[in-house]
Design a protein around this motif. Structure first.
Motif, mmCIF file in Angstrom:
data_model
loop_
_atom_site.group_PDB
_atom_site.id
_atom_site.type_symbol
_atom_site.label_atom_id
_atom_site.label_comp_id
_atom_site.label_asym_id
_atom_site.label_seq_id
_atom_site.Cartn_x
_atom_site.Cartn_y
_atom_site.Cartn_z
ATOM 1 N N ALA A 352 -42.246 11.113 29.918
ATOM 2 C CA ALA A 352 -42.112 10.248 31.098
ATOM 3 C C ALA A 352 -42.399 11.041 32.379
ATOM 4 O O ALA A 352 -43.059 10.549 33.304
ATOM 5 C CB ALA A 352 -40.720 9.635 31.145
ATOM 6 N N ALA A 353 -41.935 12.294 32.412
ATOM 7 C CA ALA A 353 -42.172 13.131 33.589
ATOM 8 C C ALA A 353 -43.655 13.498 33.690
ATOM 9 O O ALA A 353 -44.233 13.530 34.785
ATOM 10 C CB ALA A 353 -41.315 14.388 33.523
ATOM 11 N N PHE A 355 -46.185 11.682 32.618
ATOM 12 C CA PHE A 355 -46.904 10.499 33.074
ATOM 13 C C PHE A 355 -46.677 10.269 34.569
ATOM 14 O O PHE A 355 -47.606 9.917 35.304
ATOM 15 C CB PHE A 355 -46.469 9.266 32.266
ATOM 16 N N TYR A 356 -45.454 10.513 35.002
ATOM 17 C CA TYR A 356 -45.131 10.334 36.424
ATOM 18 C C TYR A 356 -46.034 11.228 37.289
ATOM 19 O O TYR A 356 -46.644 10.787 38.255
ATOM 20 C CB TYR A 356 -43.661 10.681 36.629
ATOM 21 N N LEU A 357 -46.129 12.505 36.901
ATOM 22 C CA LEU A 357 -46.979 13.437 37.654
ATOM 23 C C LEU A 357 -48.449 13.027 37.602
ATOM 24 O O LEU A 357 -49.157 13.043 38.601
ATOM 25 C CB LEU A 357 -46.820 14.856 37.090
ATOM 26 N N ARG A 358 -48.900 12.658 36.412
ATOM 27 C CA ARG A 358 -50.316 12.285 36.260
ATOM 28 C C ARG A 358 -50.627 11.015 37.035
ATOM 29 O O ARG A 358 -51.709 10.879 37.613
ATOM 30 C CB ARG A 358 -50.659 12.111 34.778
ATOM 31 N N SER A 359 -49.672 10.101 37.086
ATOM 32 C CA SER A 359 -49.912 8.846 37.817
ATOM 33 C C SER A 359 -50.061 9.102 39.313
ATOM 34 O O SER A 359 -50.522 8.234 40.050
ATOM 35 C CB SER A 359 -48.773 7.861 37.579
ATOM 36 N N ARG A 360 -49.662 10.298 39.758
ATOM 37 C CA ARG A 360 -49.832 10.656 41.174
ATOM 38 C C ARG A 360 -51.110 11.466 41.409
ATOM 39 O O ARG A 360 -51.350 11.934 42.512
ATOM 40 C CB ARG A 360 -48.617 11.435 41.675
ATOM 41 N N GLY A 361 -51.855 11.693 40.331
ATOM 42 C CA GLY A 361 -53.143 12.368 40.504
ATOM 43 C C GLY A 361 -53.207 13.788 39.975
ATOM 44 O O GLY A 361 -54.248 14.432 40.035
ATOM 45 N N VAL A 362 -52.068 14.304 39.466
ATOM 46 C CA VAL A 362 -52.038 15.685 38.986
ATOM 47 C C VAL A 362 -52.598 15.713 37.553
ATOM 48 O O VAL A 362 -52.158 14.940 36.705
ATOM 49 C CB VAL A 362 -50.586 16.217 38.988
ATOM 50 N N ASP A 363 -53.572 16.600 37.293
ATOM 51 C CA ASP A 363 -54.159 16.620 35.952
ATOM 52 C C ASP A 363 -53.136 17.102 34.931
ATOM 53 O O ASP A 363 -52.138 17.721 35.271
ATOM 54 C CB ASP A 363 -55.426 17.491 35.914
ATOM 55 N N GLU A 364 -53.423 16.811 33.664
ATOM 56 C CA GLU A 364 -52.425 17.033 32.620
ATOM 57 C C GLU A 364 -51.994 18.498 32.500
ATOM 58 O O GLU A 364 -50.808 18.792 32.379
ATOM 59 C CB GLU A 364 -52.955 16.528 31.279
ATOM 60 N N LEU A 370 -46.404 22.549 35.920
ATOM 61 C CA LEU A 370 -45.364 22.257 36.920
ATOM 62 C C LEU A 370 -44.021 22.018 36.232
ATOM 63 O O LEU A 370 -42.985 22.507 36.688
ATOM 64 C CB LEU A 370 -45.736 21.027 37.751
ATOM 65 N N LEU A 371 -44.048 21.290 35.131
ATOM 66 C CA LEU A 371 -42.794 21.000 34.427
ATOM 67 C C LEU A 371 -42.214 22.261 33.785
ATOM 68 O O LEU A 371 -41.004 22.481 33.802
ATOM 69 C CB LEU A 371 -43.011 19.921 33.362
ATOM 70 N N VAL A 408 -49.168 27.283 45.217
ATOM 71 C CA VAL A 408 -48.752 25.879 45.259
ATOM 72 C C VAL A 408 -47.240 25.778 45.058
ATOM 73 O O VAL A 408 -46.567 24.910 45.592
ATOM 74 C CB VAL A 408 -49.478 25.070 44.158
ATOM 75 N N GLU B 73 -54.623 10.322 35.974
ATOM 76 C CA GLU B 73 -54.916 11.091 37.195
ATOM 77 C C GLU B 73 -56.226 10.641 37.849
ATOM 78 O O GLU B 73 -56.359 10.648 39.070
ATOM 79 C CB GLU B 73 -54.895 12.596 36.923
ATOM 80 N N ALA B 76 -55.423 7.529 39.744
ATOM 81 C CA ALA B 76 -54.738 7.827 41.008
ATOM 82 C C ALA B 76 -55.760 8.229 42.075
ATOM 83 O O ALA B 76 -55.702 7.762 43.212
ATOM 84 C CB ALA B 76 -53.716 8.937 40.793
ATOM 85 N N PHE B 84 -42.734 3.163 40.517
ATOM 86 C CA PHE B 84 -42.036 3.005 39.233
ATOM 87 C C PHE B 84 -40.751 2.203 39.369
ATOM 88 O O PHE B 84 -40.013 2.347 40.345
ATOM 89 C CB PHE B 84 -41.701 4.380 38.637
ATOM 90 N N VAL B 88 -38.775 8.946 37.787
ATOM 91 C CA VAL B 88 -38.321 10.022 36.906
ATOM 92 C C VAL B 88 -37.742 11.182 37.724
ATOM 93 O O VAL B 88 -38.265 11.524 38.777
ATOM 94 C CB VAL B 88 -39.516 10.526 36.062
ATOM 95 N N PHE B 98 -44.468 18.657 44.680
ATOM 96 C CA PHE B 98 -44.957 17.451 44.007
ATOM 97 C C PHE B 98 -45.986 16.733 44.889
ATOM 98 O O PHE B 98 -47.104 16.425 44.450
ATOM 99 C CB PHE B 98 -43.740 16.557 43.733
ATOM 100 N N GLN B 106 -55.780 14.776 44.198
ATOM 101 C CA GLN B 106 -56.568 13.554 44.439
ATOM 102 C C GLN B 106 -57.753 13.839 45.354
ATOM 103 O O GLN B 106 -58.867 13.375 45.115
ATOM 104 C CB GLN B 106 -55.687 12.468 45.075
#
Lengths: 410, 250
Positions: A352-353, A355-364, A370-371, A408, B73, B76, B84, B88, B98, B106
């Motif tokens: 879930a974490a 996906f949350y990061l990726r949904s903001r544009g951060v690559d996998e 980061l995690l 970063v 990504e 985005a 959400f 999370v 973050f 992006q």
């Protein structure tokens, strides 16, 4: 079978460099080592780490002189002292007499091996009320050398009443050859003394390393230790602090991040021998590939050590299906008015974490890094100054093959 | 701007979306309402690229690009933002790290230069102020120890910092007290523009009092069963969803 000839002839060569008067006790220690051999299966404390098969391999005496071949890490505001292949180039220190193991260590194979071959390492003695001008960065570099070469060091940190010091013990190994490295550290903190200790273990993949620290922590004294295991092949760490007076405070933090086939076995034994002591054991483990990690955290509360306040937390992340971590928090309590908490957790990266990061544009890959960094941060945040923390983070990210810019995370 | 045609999706063996059609034009705000289990959250997560669902049929296009072929990504960077329903918590990763990682990732994907550290800081501080949040939150872990309302506010903060083209807000109004609801609504309204579109997924009318929708849709049984103007939301508030299902059955 132990390769006795190899150890005998290594000692014969090594003893040529020793003052004559110091040879006999070292030889006695060698003899005890030859009788005992390397620890391994059959010994409860070595259940997960069997060194005995390695005894058959060839070994060589420590190098006489070493010179660093590549630039060395330094940190602003710290005084760096560097040992190369076990020798300190800035002093002409002869390997002198070494106290041989006694009591419970008398039959400890590695302690005897160390006693036979030990070279002088950190020797920090502070008078009552004294403090170090700047943190000491004790850097132990091992350069590529012949197979089986051994580096054995003996260290001492003794702080008088109210004295204070910050020491960074930094082992940095280079090259691929198999070799031995042992460090034995004795710490004594008189009343009210404060020691901040950081240990960075970044040995080469061929290194079989043993590090043991014993600490006597008297009343109102404090030991604050952070250990980061980043490298090594087969690594064993033993920390044995004893709280000997009221108000003693011992915090042990550890982060291990083995990759490849690295094996890291960390054993922590905190002993409360006096009332009103506080101790913490906070460990985090990350394991990749086929690496194996072991955390054994034990707290013993002796009779009479009332009002002891102790807490142990172990959290682990397994980052590949074949990585393994064994973690065991243990408590042995012989007093009735104490507060002791413990727990261990295991997990994987939270999808879930991610996906949350990726949904903001951060690559996998960056999201994973980061995690992972976020998980390690619980220990890394205690590294000072910031440059030291950054260097460790950069090394951690390099180890996991991620090219995230450490800036970063700054 | 957003075109969804005949979208079918399932989780495991259960079909959730069963032929959903929806078009949202640039500049518009659409509300998607519907009973529990109708597929509202599924729709939101599929738009953001969640791998928990399998799309079995249909097409989703954003500004002419096929979204379903893209990773979360990539979506985005193309302008999709999902607020959400349950943000999370990520201990050890600060809100600042973050936001910086997200915005710069992006921009990089879009071929834009990364922001200078100073410019980035000023930009984030401006948005934090807009959301009436304590700037100290920036050095805390992402959503770590935040209340439900703080988490939702943080979603809108991220949206204001990232300035997406399509804002999909999944029950962003739940768990908010009235003051927080107003701040969140102001945040959403601040980004309303002819170049952006908004999809508000909600149970209740109350967010729509502050963010006026152009269109309201009712999602039920995995399909849009009714669409109308803002007045439809009032009707739903009064009558519930039952009358629509009955109407359909008749």
């Amino acid at each position: 079978m132990l390769n006795r000839d190899a150890y005998e002839s290594a000692f014969a060569r090594f003893s040529e460099t020793l003052p004559a008067a110091t040879i006999a006790p070292r030889r006695a220690a060698l003899q005890r080592f030859l009788d005992t051999g390397l620890p391994g299966k059959g010994l409860e404390a070595w259940k997960y780490t069997d060194l005995s098969p390695l005894g058959a391999e060839a070994v060589a005496a420590p190098s006489v002189r070493g010179r660093p071949e590549t630039p060395l890490p330094q940190f602003p505001g710290m005084h760096t002292r560097c040992w190369v292949n076990g020798r300190a180039p800035d002093v002409d220190a002869q390997a002198g007499p070494v106290e041989t193991p006694s009591g419970e260590h008398a039959h400890d194979g590695l302690a005897n091996l160390n006693a036979a071959f030990a070279l002088p390492g950190i020797d920090l003695l502070l008078d009552d009320g004294a403090s170090l001008d700047a943190p000491l960065h004790a850097l132990f570099v091992t350069e590529p050398q012949g197979d089986g070469e051994m580096v054995h060091l003996r260290h001492r940190i003794v702080l008088g009443e109210g004295a204070s010091a910050t020491v960074v013990v930094h082992e940095l190994g280079r090259g691929d050859a198999p070799r031995w490295s042992t460090h034995l550290l004795d710490i004594e903190l008189a009343r009210g003394a404060r020691l901040r200790l950081v240990r960075l273990q970044d040995e080469s993949a061929g290194t079989r390393g043993w590090f043991e620290a014993r600490a006597a922590v008297h009343g109102d004294a404090s030991l604050d230790m952070t250990q980061v295991d980043l490298g090594g092949g087969i690594v064993r760490n033993d920390w044995r602090p004893r709280l000997l007076g009221p108000g003693a405070d011992v915090v042990l933090r550890g982060l291990m991040a083995p990759v490849g086939r690295t094996h890291v076995d960390s054993q922590f034994l905190t002993e409360h021998a006096a009332a009103h002591g506080r101790s913490r054991q906070w460990f985090r483990g990350l394991a990749w590939d086929r690496a194996q990690g072991i955390f054994n955290g034990k707290v013993v509360v002796r009779p009479g050590a009332q009002k002891t306040d102790s807490e142990q937390r172990i959290a682990n992340l397994l980052l590949s299906p074949r990585a393994r971590i064994n973690a065991k928090p243990e408590l042995e309590i012989y007093a009735d008015d104490v507060k002791c908490a413990h727990g261990a957790t295991f997990g994987r990266l939270d999808p879930a974490a991610l996906f949350y990061l990726r949904s903001r544009g951060v690559d996998e890959a960056t999201a994973r890094a980061l995690l992972i960094h976020g998980f390690a941060e619980a220990v890394l945040q205690h590294l000072e100054p910031a440059e030291l923390r950054k260097a460790v983070v950069a090394r951690l990210l390099e180890r996991i093959g991620n090219e995230i810019d450490p800036e970063v995370l700054a | 701007m957003l075109e969804i045609n005949n979208l079918h999706a399932r989780v495991g063996e259960t079909d959730i979306l069963k032929g959903l059609d929806l078009t949202v034009n640039a500049g518009e705000v659409h509300a998607v309402m519907g009973p529990n289990g109708s597929g509202k959250s599924t729709l939101s997560k599929i738009l953001a690229g969640s791998e928990d669902y399998t799309v079995t049929e249909g097409r989703v296009r954003l500004l002419g690009q096929d979204l379903l072929d893209m990773s979360p990504e990539q979506r985005a960077a193309a302008g999709v933002f999902l607020g959400f329903q349950y943000p999370v918590e990520i201990p050890g990763v600060s809100n600042m790290v973050f936001l910086k990682s997200a915005l710069n990732a992006q921009r990089k994907t879009r071929g834009e230069p990364e922001l200078e550290a100073g410019d980035f800081l000023a930009w984030v501080r401006h948005r934090v102020k807009q959301m009436k949040m304590d700037p100290a939150m920036l050095s805390r872990g992402v959503n770590e120890g935040f209340s439900g309302g703080e988490k939702k506010r943080n979603e809108i903060l991220q949206m204001l910092v990232l300035e997406p083209r399509l804002m999909v807000l999944d029950e962003t109004d739940s768990g908010l007290d009235i003051d927080a609801l107003k701040i969140v609504a102001e945040g959403i309204n601040a980004l309303r523009s002819p170049e952006r579109a908004t999809l508000l997924v909600t149970h209740y009318q109350r967010l729509l009092d502050y963010v006026q929708p152009d269109k309201v849709h009712v999602l039920s049984g995995g399909r849009i069963i009714k669409s109308g103007g803002p007045e439809l939301a009032h009707e739903l508030e009064e009558k519930g969803y039952g009358w629509l299902s009955e109407q359909r059955a008749a």
